[in-house]
Scaffold this motif. Structure first.
Motif, mmCIF file in Angstrom:
data_model
loop_
_atom_site.group_PDB
_atom_site.id
_atom_site.type_symbol
_atom_site.label_atom_id
_atom_site.label_comp_id
_atom_site.label_asym_id
_atom_site.label_seq_id
_atom_site.Cartn_x
_atom_site.Cartn_y
_atom_site.Cartn_z
ATOM 1 N N ILE A 103 0.840 -1.210 0.000
ATOM 2 C CA ILE A 103 0.000 0.000 0.000
ATOM 3 C C ILE A 103 0.866 1.248 0.000
ATOM 4 O O ILE A 103 0.547 2.249 -0.664
ATOM 5 C CB ILE A 103 -0.950 -0.009 1.217
ATOM 6 C CG1 ILE A 103 -2.012 -1.102 1.053
ATOM 7 C CG2 ILE A 103 -1.600 1.358 1.395
ATOM 8 C CD1 ILE A 103 -2.937 -0.873 -0.146
ATOM 9 N N ILE A 104 1.973 1.215 0.732
ATOM 10 C CA ILE A 104 2.884 2.360 0.747
ATOM 11 C C ILE A 104 3.404 2.645 -0.659
ATOM 12 O O ILE A 104 3.407 3.790 -1.131
ATOM 13 C CB ILE A 104 4.049 2.116 1.725
ATOM 14 C CG1 ILE A 104 3.526 2.088 3.171
ATOM 15 C CG2 ILE A 104 5.138 3.175 1.562
ATOM 16 C CD1 ILE A 104 4.578 1.713 4.204
ATOM 17 N N VAL A 105 3.815 1.594 -1.366
ATOM 18 C CA VAL A 105 4.330 1.756 -2.733
ATOM 19 C C VAL A 105 3.222 2.255 -3.662
ATOM 20 O O VAL A 105 3.428 3.171 -4.479
ATOM 21 C CB VAL A 105 4.926 0.431 -3.246
ATOM 22 C CG1 VAL A 105 5.269 0.541 -4.732
ATOM 23 C CG2 VAL A 105 6.162 0.061 -2.443
ATOM 24 N N LEU A 106 2.041 1.644 -3.562
ATOM 25 C CA LEU A 106 0.929 2.017 -4.437
ATOM 26 C C LEU A 106 0.534 3.481 -4.254
ATOM 27 O O LEU A 106 0.327 4.210 -5.235
ATOM 28 C CB LEU A 106 -0.270 1.114 -4.161
ATOM 29 C CG LEU A 106 -1.514 1.331 -5.039
ATOM 30 C CD1 LEU A 106 -1.213 0.968 -6.485
ATOM 31 C CD2 LEU A 106 -2.688 0.511 -4.508
ATOM 32 N N THR A 107 0.444 3.924 -3.008
ATOM 33 C CA THR A 107 0.024 5.310 -2.767
ATOM 34 C C THR A 107 1.113 6.312 -3.151
ATOM 35 O O THR A 107 0.809 7.417 -3.605
ATOM 36 C CB THR A 107 -0.375 5.503 -1.292
ATOM 37 O OG1 THR A 107 0.682 5.013 -0.449
ATOM 38 C CG2 THR A 107 -1.645 4.755 -0.973
ATOM 39 N N LEU A 108 2.375 5.933 -2.981
ATOM 40 C CA LEU A 108 3.451 6.817 -3.441
ATOM 41 C C LEU A 108 3.435 6.945 -4.961
ATOM 42 O O LEU A 108 3.718 8.022 -5.506
ATOM 43 C CB LEU A 108 4.814 6.302 -2.957
ATOM 44 C CG LEU A 108 5.114 6.509 -1.472
ATOM 45 C CD1 LEU A 108 6.431 5.845 -1.096
ATOM 46 C CD2 LEU A 108 5.152 7.998 -1.120
ATOM 47 N N LEU A 109 3.087 5.856 -5.647
ATOM 48 C CA LEU A 109 2.931 5.935 -7.102
ATOM 49 C C LEU A 109 1.779 6.874 -7.449
ATOM 50 O O LEU A 109 1.897 7.720 -8.352
ATOM 51 C CB LEU A 109 2.668 4.543 -7.684
ATOM 52 C CG LEU A 109 2.373 4.486 -9.190
ATOM 53 C CD1 LEU A 109 3.526 5.066 -10.007
ATOM 54 C CD2 LEU A 109 2.078 3.050 -9.629
ATOM 55 N N TYR A 110 0.685 6.747 -6.724
ATOM 56 C CA TYR A 110 -0.468 7.626 -6.957
ATOM 57 C C TYR A 110 -0.101 9.094 -6.692
ATOM 58 O O TYR A 110 -0.697 10.008 -7.272
ATOM 59 C CB TYR A 110 -1.632 7.225 -6.054
ATOM 60 C CG TYR A 110 -2.942 7.052 -6.800
ATOM 61 C CD1 TYR A 110 -3.428 8.055 -7.639
ATOM 62 C CD2 TYR A 110 -3.702 5.902 -6.659
ATOM 63 C CE1 TYR A 110 -4.620 7.899 -8.316
ATOM 64 C CE2 TYR A 110 -4.897 5.732 -7.337
ATOM 65 C CZ TYR A 110 -5.347 6.740 -8.170
ATOM 66 O OH TYR A 110 -6.529 6.583 -8.850
ATOM 67 N N SER A 111 0.879 9.298 -5.835
ATOM 68 C CA SER A 111 1.284 10.669 -5.513
ATOM 69 C C SER A 111 1.908 11.380 -6.709
ATOM 70 O O SER A 111 2.011 12.615 -6.717
ATOM 71 C CB SER A 111 2.280 10.665 -4.344
ATOM 72 O OG SER A 111 1.664 10.176 -3.172
ATOM 73 N N THR A 112 2.336 10.610 -7.723
ATOM 74 C CA THR A 112 2.824 11.243 -8.944
ATOM 75 C C THR A 112 1.702 12.019 -9.628
ATOM 76 O O THR A 112 1.940 13.065 -10.244
ATOM 77 C CB THR A 112 3.403 10.188 -9.906
ATOM 78 O OG1 THR A 112 4.371 9.407 -9.206
ATOM 79 C CG2 THR A 112 4.070 10.838 -11.105
ATOM 80 N N ALA A 113 0.483 11.515 -9.516
ATOM 81 C CA ALA A 113 -0.663 12.282 -10.015
ATOM 82 C C ALA A 113 -0.826 13.557 -9.195
ATOM 83 O O ALA A 113 -1.189 14.612 -9.728
ATOM 84 C CB ALA A 113 -1.942 11.445 -9.944
ATOM 85 N N GLY A 114 -0.548 13.455 -7.894
ATOM 86 C CA GLY A 114 -0.579 14.646 -7.050
ATOM 87 C C GLY A 114 0.464 15.661 -7.469
ATOM 88 O O GLY A 114 0.241 16.877 -7.378
ATOM 89 N N LEU A 115 1.610 15.188 -7.941
ATOM 90 C CA LEU A 115 2.627 16.088 -8.484
ATOM 91 C C LEU A 115 2.050 16.893 -9.637
ATOM 92 O O LEU A 115 2.248 18.103 -9.739
ATOM 93 C CB LEU A 115 3.849 15.277 -8.942
ATOM 94 C CG LEU A 115 5.021 16.017 -9.581
ATOM 95 C CD1 LEU A 115 6.323 15.281 -9.301
ATOM 96 C CD2 LEU A 115 4.861 16.159 -11.102
ATOM 97 N N GLY A 116 1.317 16.190 -10.521
ATOM 98 C CA GLY A 116 0.686 16.883 -11.641
ATOM 99 C C GLY A 116 -0.309 17.931 -11.186
ATOM 100 O O GLY A 116 -0.354 19.044 -11.730
ATOM 101 N N ILE A 117 -1.100 17.605 -10.186
ATOM 102 C CA ILE A 117 -2.081 18.561 -9.661
ATOM 103 C C ILE A 117 -1.378 19.780 -9.068
ATOM 104 O O ILE A 117 -1.822 20.922 -9.234
ATOM 105 C CB ILE A 117 -2.963 17.881 -8.596
ATOM 106 C CG1 ILE A 117 -3.803 16.773 -9.238
ATOM 107 C CG2 ILE A 117 -3.867 18.896 -7.908
ATOM 108 C CD1 ILE A 117 -4.508 15.891 -8.246
#
Length: 379
Positions: free
Chosen positions: A258-272
């Motif tokens: 889950i830590i890895v998955l959410t950090l990957l999702y945080s790349t979308a947060g970078l875009g935002i």
């Protein structure tokens, strides 16, 4: 905790008091020159005795924003177009930017859903509300207040009507607010650890770690937001990963996958996070800050932004498909499509003119995608 709490207990006050020199976007204020301050309850005037090459441009904040065109609703939310306010409590709320709380609150919801252990009982609902208060009003409010403090010189160029550069709130009032919100958030985290019966105080350490990230994002000497990539990823992780981790740790176990998955999702947060950089291009250039629109040009930065958002979500959909969860993967793909539509309709046409319309139209689909992913991982 938080888009977006994240050295701290021993350094915040002294750093705030000492870093009244010109800002490196915040966003951060380098300790380069001696300064003097005059303080009052309603007015803060900053005078630098000298400047270096990177601090050559100073903007004098106006006495007040154009009240005739300002909105009281925008003022409370902490967004541009705010009415000039004199009520100190409304100004305090404005500094916490309530408009930034919902993603953190939603992140807690996603984490609770991903745990698979949340029950619709009075106790579990009460726990989740306290966790949302910790993540949103307290620690996100702390993050936004300290960010505005270190951002006061750049705001004097980009948004001179904001409370600190306009002199609507004093230095001591800002410092007090920072400490109250920080200690309140950490206190709630400790209460949640006791309430959940944790042997290891994971909620407290998540809150402390998030608060540290928030501090180094805004403050010297590290000032992460000077770097467009590192700063925006830290912001994305604070808004997506940290509240998810808090919600999952409160009701279940925070696992490495889950830590890895959410950090990957945080790349979308970078875009935002990049979306918000476009409105500050003028001030960033003058202050020598390397936001992505400044470093790569606005046209290239637009495509970096949408690429980070879309490719990340497509990767997550591929992961769900490979994990044997095709219906969740299809649901996520269905939520990506309208985001792409609004990117072409608004953001790619003019990221400054349509930033609010784009975020209001596209981001609900992104955060629904977060919940779809959370539910997929819980089953």
């Amino acid at each position: 905790m938080a888009t977006m709490a994240s050295s701290l207990l021993n350094t915040v006050s002294s750093s705030i008091r000492l870093s009244n020199s010109n800002s490196n976007r915040c966003r951060t204020l380098p300790m380069a020159t001696p300064i003097s301050l005059s303080r009052s309850r309603r007015r803060l005037t900053i005078r630098a005795t000298e400047t270096d090459a990177n601090e050559a441009v100073k903007a004098k904040a106006p006495e007040k924003a154009p009240a005739a065109t300002g909105s009281g609703f925008n003022q409370i939310l902490g967004i541009k177009g705010a009415k000039q306010e004199t009520n100190i409590w409304k100004i305090r709320v404005q500094l916490t930017k309530p408009v930034t709380w919902p993603p953190l609150i939603w992140g807690v919801v996603c984490g609770a859903a991903a745990s698979g252990n949340f029950q619709w009982t009075v106790e579990d609902v009460a726990k989740s509300i306290v966790c949302m208060m910790m993540s949103g009003p307290f620690l996100t409010g702390y993050t936004q207040t300290i960010n505005d403090w270190y951002d006061r010189d750049i705001d004097a160029i980009n948004e001179p009507y904001r409370p600190i550069p306009s002199g609507a709130i004093s230095e001591q009032e800002v410092i007090t607010q920072v400490w109250v919100l920080l200690l309140g958030g950490l206190g709630l985290a400790g209460i949640l650890d006791v309430w959940a019966g944790h042997d290891f105080p994971i909620m407290f350490y998540l809150a402390l770690g998030g608060s540290f990230i928030s501090y180094i994002y805004s403050a010297p000497p590290l000032k992460l937001k000077q770097n467009g990539w590192l700063g925006n990823f830290a912001l994305g992780a604070s808004y997506i990963s940290l509240p998810w981790w808090a919600g999952q740790a409160l009701f279940g176990t925070l696992t490495p996958d889950i830590i890895v998955l959410t950090l990957l999702y945080s790349t979308a947060g970078l875009g935002i996070a990049i979306v918000n950089d476009f409105k500050s291009v003028e001030g960033d250039r003058k202050m020598g800050l390397q936001s992505l629109p400044v470093a790569f040009g606005e046209e290239t930065a637009k495509w970096i932004c949408v690429g980070a958002i879309d490719i990340t979500q497509l990767s997550i959909a591929g992961y769900l498909l490979g994990a044997g969860k095709p219906y969740y993967a299809l649901a996520l793909l269905g939520l990506i499509a309208p985001q792409v539509f609004f990117q072409f309709k608004y953001f790619l046409k003019d990221p400054v003119k349509y930033d609010v319309k784009y975020q209001a139209s596209a981001q609900p689909f992104l955060i629904l995608g977060l919940l779809v992913t959370a539910l997929a991982t819980s089953h």
